[in-house]
Design a protein around this motif. Structure first.
Motif, PDB file in Angstrom:
ATOM      1  N   UNK B 209     -35.597  16.203  14.067  1.00 11.07           N
ATOM      2  CA  UNK B 209     -35.752  14.775  13.759  1.00 11.07           C
ATOM      3  C   UNK B 209     -36.037  14.571  12.283  1.00 11.07           C
ATOM      4  N   UNK B 210     -36.856  15.485  11.728  1.00 13.62           N
ATOM      5  CA  UNK B 210     -37.165  15.378  10.298  1.00 13.62           C
ATOM      6  C   UNK B 210     -35.896  15.550   9.475  1.00 13.62           C
ATOM      7  N   UNK B 211     -35.098  16.568   9.884  1.00 17.64           N
ATOM      8  CA  UNK B 211     -33.839  16.802   9.160  1.00 17.64           C
ATOM      9  C   UNK B 211     -32.904  15.610   9.325  1.00 17.64           C
ATOM     10  N   UNK B 212     -32.871  15.080  10.561  1.00 17.55           N
ATOM     11  CA  UNK B 212     -31.981  13.953  10.809  1.00 17.55           C
ATOM     12  C   UNK B 212     -32.413  12.731  10.009  1.00 17.55           C
ATOM     13  N   UNK B 213     -33.730  12.526   9.968  1.00 13.58           N
ATOM     14  CA  UNK B 213     -34.234  11.406   9.167  1.00 13.58           C
ATOM     15  C   UNK B 213     -33.860  11.586   7.698  1.00 13.58           C
ATOM     16  N   UNK B 214     -34.019  12.864   7.247  1.00 16.31           N
ATOM     17  CA  UNK B 214     -33.676  13.143   5.841  1.00 16.31           C
ATOM     18  C   UNK B 214     -32.183  12.923   5.606  1.00 16.31           C
ATOM     19  N   UNK B 215     -31.391  13.387   6.599  1.00 16.21           N
ATOM     20  CA  UNK B 215     -29.938  13.224   6.471  1.00 16.21           C
ATOM     21  C   UNK B 215     -29.555  11.752   6.489  1.00 16.21           C
ATOM     22  N   UNK B 216     -30.231  11.003   7.395  1.00 16.48           N
ATOM     23  CA  UNK B 216     -29.943   9.567   7.471  1.00 16.48           C
ATOM     24  C   UNK B 216     -30.349   8.868   6.173  1.00 16.48           C
ATOM     25  N   UNK B 217     -31.489   9.327   5.648  1.00 14.15           N
ATOM     26  CA  UNK B 217     -31.958   8.759   4.384  1.00 14.15           C
ATOM     27  C   UNK B 217     -30.952   9.042   3.274  1.00 14.15           C
ATOM     28  N   UNK B 218     -30.488  10.335   3.260  1.00 11.60           N
ATOM     29  CA  UNK B 218     -29.508  10.730   2.239  1.00 11.60           C
ATOM     30  C   UNK B 218     -28.215   9.959   2.420  1.00 11.60           C
ATOM     31  N   UNK B 219     -27.832   9.775   3.719  1.00  6.52           N
ATOM     32  CA  UNK B 219     -26.599   9.038   4.012  1.00  6.52           C
ATOM     33  C   UNK B 219     -26.727   7.587   3.551  1.00  6.52           C
ATOM     34  N   UNK B 220     -27.908   7.008   3.828  1.00  7.30           N
ATOM     35  CA  UNK B 220     -28.122   5.628   3.399  1.00  7.30           C
ATOM     36  C   UNK B 220     -28.062   5.516   1.877  1.00  7.30           C
ATOM     37  N   UNK B 221     -28.716   6.521   1.235  1.00 11.73           N
ATOM     38  CA  UNK B 221     -28.715   6.516  -0.235  1.00 11.73           C
ATOM     39  C   UNK B 221     -27.295   6.674  -0.765  1.00 11.73           C
ATOM     40  N   UNK B 223     -24.558   5.978   0.882  1.00 14.34           N
ATOM     41  CA  UNK B 223     -23.780   4.783   1.213  1.00 14.34           C
ATOM     42  C   UNK B 223     -24.097   3.651   0.235  1.00 14.34           C
ATOM     43  N   UNK B 224     -25.402   3.557  -0.088  1.00  9.93           N
ATOM     44  CA  UNK B 224     -25.798   2.525  -1.043  1.00  9.93           C
ATOM     45  C   UNK B 224     -25.137   2.760  -2.388  1.00  9.93           C
ATOM     46  N   UNK B 225     -25.157   4.059  -2.789  1.00 11.01           N
ATOM     47  CA  UNK B 225     -24.547   4.401  -4.074  1.00 11.01           C
ATOM     48  C   UNK B 225     -23.044   4.126  -4.039  1.00 11.01           C
ATOM     49  N   UNK B 226     -22.426   4.544  -2.909  1.00 10.04           N
ATOM     50  CA  UNK B 226     -20.984   4.320  -2.766  1.00 10.04           C
ATOM     51  C   UNK B 226     -20.671   2.824  -2.781  1.00 10.04           C
ATOM     52  N   UNK B 227     -21.528   2.080  -2.098  1.00 10.38           N
ATOM     53  CA  UNK B 227     -21.336   0.635  -2.052  1.00 10.38           C
ATOM     54  C   UNK B 227     -21.452   0.040  -3.460  1.00 10.38           C
ATOM     55  N   UNK B 228     -22.475   0.529  -4.213  1.00  7.45           N
ATOM     56  CA  UNK B 228     -22.653   0.039  -5.580  1.00  7.45           C
ATOM     57  C   UNK B 228     -21.427   0.356  -6.430  1.00  7.45           C
TER      58      UNK B 228
END
Lengths: 134, 571
Positions: B209-221, B223-228
């Motif tokens: 779960x910790x890894x998944x949260x980290x991965x989701x966080x990284x994915x969000x980051x 995605x945010x960067x990609x979106x920007x």
């Protein structure tokens, strides 16, 4: 207009705004071709004189200040006494579609500038000889 | 090398192991309980056996007492009591036989029963003698029947049965106790192991779960960067599914269409662009849905006022089976480029026109002078005027070639296709080039081939190519040299070759031969009077005609330039 097939081309009206080209073309047609050339520097002058002059053929520059070549052509075609005078356009705009557009306006041909002064009289005589009969 | 197992592998392993332990512990517990139940059942049965044996032995004693009483009294009532006791004793000994366990115990019971039956039979005999012959006869018979020894033997057998039953019970209890202890031990360890697995599973889940949260966080980051990035790119980026519905778009898309995201996402391109624009681009969309990228330009005005031009690139997206499930869109506003392009074309056209006007005067004047129309010239002056005429011609060609090159580059060179006989066109071109060939002292030999080859071309443009190749060959031929022109058919292609016996093309120049302003060296260009654009224009025209143009060395010296164009299909 006379429809005599063997009629020799002697009298030409030349309408060209560039004085140098006017001079060169006049010399070529007169000195090489043995024709009588009446040169005018604008479309307005030419229209005013054409009926009285009654040339056998008109060489008309396309791009001129004031009335351009096609506009002059329209005015010539509007008058019954000049409507059937054969016209040859001269133009420096030699793009195929432009040449094609000019041909569709009802002229014998379109001569591209710069022209060869030594062959110009023969070219004009050839067009005259093959003109459609009225 | 350390192998990192995936989360699912770890969890499946832990669950599998836990399940196996659960099954093992459950089986052990079931067997242990079963054994305890058996032991309890056995203990009860054994105590009943012993009780029954005791009752039987007591009954025997009572029968014997009843018989003795009858012997002494001889009363019929005592005889009845004796006979009733006899019947009861026989039933008990038969019932006991059903619960005994070992063969030894069965043997003891059989012997005991035999002895008891014999004893009863003798008691019956003695009672019968008492009834018929009197007490004395019965007493004598008792003395002779060894009743006492039989009683002792029966007591001994009862003691043996009792002792064996109790020993068997003890052994059974000890086995059960040991088995229960072992089972308890294993169950305890199983529980400990299961708890360990539980803790392990929790650790694994927590880490996952910790890894998944980290991965989701990284994915969000990410995605945010990609979106920007996509929002900052000055282009429209989007993705549409097979139905043409927008599933992704960047901010410029919203600004372009003047729509908020909620009125754009999920909408079809037809709805967003309008039927007129969509009908125009639909063939390209069909193309990309067929699996091939598409690139095209189209006009579009979102506000219905400002006309704008856009360049679109569509790239198909495929699933793992290779089926197209949608397409990416990259659209850029090329209005400014179009305007620049238009201005460039206009500029070239204007310059061309403005150059032609003075050139007409210059060329005309020089032509008249050179021809002697104005009078004979001194030899030196005649040479100079000839140079001026030649360079004037060259300037005219340069203006023409620049105009053609610009038109070709901007895609404005329209072709008027018609089917013609190639040989006739080439013959006409040779005639048109006769003067030029004569000027360079070149002789042209033409082999039109045995069969006329019909091709679908723009005549004027193909004549331009042929004259260009002919004039090049004449220019570079040695004085008095021969230029060979030939038409041959190669499969579905008509090939025209123009060969000269000139110096050939320098090796280091061949790669750029068909490029714009390509020249082997400046002196060469001056000598030949070329513009450096002729072959580039030839290539452009031939490629527009669906053919190719190339060059090869001529055996024995010189060059062969040739082009191949498709043979026209028979009507």
């Amino acid at each position: 207009m006379s429809a005599d097939k063997n009629e020799e081309l002697k009298k030409i009206m030349l309408v060209e705004d560039d004085a140098d080209i006017r001079t060169v073309a006049t010399m070529a047609l007169e000195m090489v071709g043995g024709m009588q050339v009446h040169a005018f520097g604008s479309g307005e002058e030419a229209i005013a004189a054409v009926a009285g002059l009654a040339p056998q053929l008109i060489m008309l520059d396309v791009m001129m200040p004031g009335m351009n070549g096609p506009e002059v052509l329209v005015r010539i075609r509007e008058r019954v006494e000049t409507a059937d005078i054969p016209v040859v356009f001269m133009t420096a705009k030699v793009q195929p579609e432009e040449v094609e557009r000019l041909r569709t306006l009802g002229v014998l041909d379109v001569i591209a500038k710069p022209f060869d002064p030594m062959t110009l009289p023969d070219t004009i005589k050839g067009l005259w000889a093959n003109r459609p009969r009225v | 090398m350390r192998v990192r197992l995936s989360f699912s592998v770890k969890i499946n392993f832990i669950l599998g192991l836990g399940l196996a332990i659960l099954v093992a512990v459950g089986t052990l517990a079931y067997r242990s309980i079963d054994e305890l139940v058996d032991a309890s059942r056995y203990e009860g049965a054994a105590l009943i056996q012993i009780g029954r044996l005791e009752a039987f032995m007591a009954q025997v004693k009572r029968i014997e007492s009843a018989q003795r009483k009858y012997l002494l009294t001889g009363a019929s009532g005592d005889l009845s009591i004796y006979r009733a006791a006899r019947l009861e004793a026989g039933m008990d000994i038969r019932g006991m036989a059903g619960v005994v366990e070992t063969l030894d115990q069965r043997r003891i019971l059989r012997e005991l029963e035999s002895l008891a039956e014999e004893r009863m039979r003798r008691l019956d005999t003695t009672a019968d003698v008492r009834a018929r012959l009197g007490l004395d006869a019965a007493t004598r018979l008792i003395s002779a029947s060894a009743a006492e020894s039989m009683n002792r033997e029966m007591d001994s057998l009862a003691d043996q049965f009792r002792a064996r039953t109790l020993r068997s019970l003890r052994v059974r209890q000890e086995d059960t106790t040991l088995s229960a202890g072992t089972t308890g031990f294993l169950i305890a360890w199983g529980i400990v192991f299961a708890l360990t697995l539980l803790v392990w599973a929790m650790v694994v889940i927590h880490r996952h779960q910790a890894r998944r949260r980290a991965a989701e966080e990284a994915l969000r980051a990410s995605e945010t960067q990609l979106r920007l990035i996509t929002d900052a790119v000055p282009a429209l980026i989007g993705y549409a599914d097979r139905d043409g519905r927008m599933q992704f778009h960047n901010k410029p898309f919203e600004r372009w269409l003047a729509r908020p995201a909620e009125r754009l996402h999920g909408f079809t391109l037809r709805n967003l662009l309008g039927p007129e624009t969509y009908d125009r681009i639909e063939p390209h969309i069909a193309h990309v849905l067929g699996g091939q990228p598409a690139q095209f330009e189209f006009p579009f005005s979102s506000d219905g006022d400002r006309a704008a031009y856009f360049s679109a690139q569509l790239v198909p997206r495929e699933d793992v089976q290779g089926r197209v499930i949608g397409f990416y869109l990259l659209i850029t506003d090329i209005t400014a480029l179009k305007e620049v392009d238009r201005m460039k074309s206009e500029f070239v056209s204007t310059v061309s026109h403005e150059l032609r006007t003075p050139l007409t005067s210059i060329r005309g004047s020089l032509g008249l002078i050179a021809a002697g129309v104005t009078g004979a010239l001194p030899e030196k002056a005649r040479q100079l005027v000839a140079i001026a005429v030649e360079n004037c011609e060259r300037l005219v060609r340069l203006v023409n070639d620049i105009l053609d090159t610009e038109r070709m580059a901007s895609g404005k060179m329209d072709m008027k296709f018609e089917v013609i006989e190639l040989g006739k066109l080439v013959a006409r071109s040779i005639v048109a080039n006769e003067g030029f060939a004569a000027m360079h002292g070149a002789r042209v030999r033409f082999d039109a081939g045995q069969q006329p080859q019909r091709v679908r071309v723009d005549q004027d443009r193909l004549v331009q190519v042929v004259i260009n190749l002919l004039s090049n060959a004449c220019k570079f031929s040695a004085p008095g040299g021969q230029v060979d022109v030939a038409i041959i058919r190669r499969d579905k292609w008509a090939r025209l070759s123009v060969s000269d016996n000139g110096p050939g093309v320098p090796v280091n120049f061949r790669a750029q031969l068909f490029e714009r302003f390509a020249r082997s060296d400046s002196s060469d260009a001056r000598r030949a009077g070329g513009t450096g654009l002729g072959l580039s224009i030839c290539r452009g025209i031939i490629e527009r005609l669906g053919g190719r143009i190339a060059f090869e060395e001529r055996p024995g010296g010189g060059s062969t330039f040739y082009f191949e164009i498709p043979i026209a299909e028979q009507a």
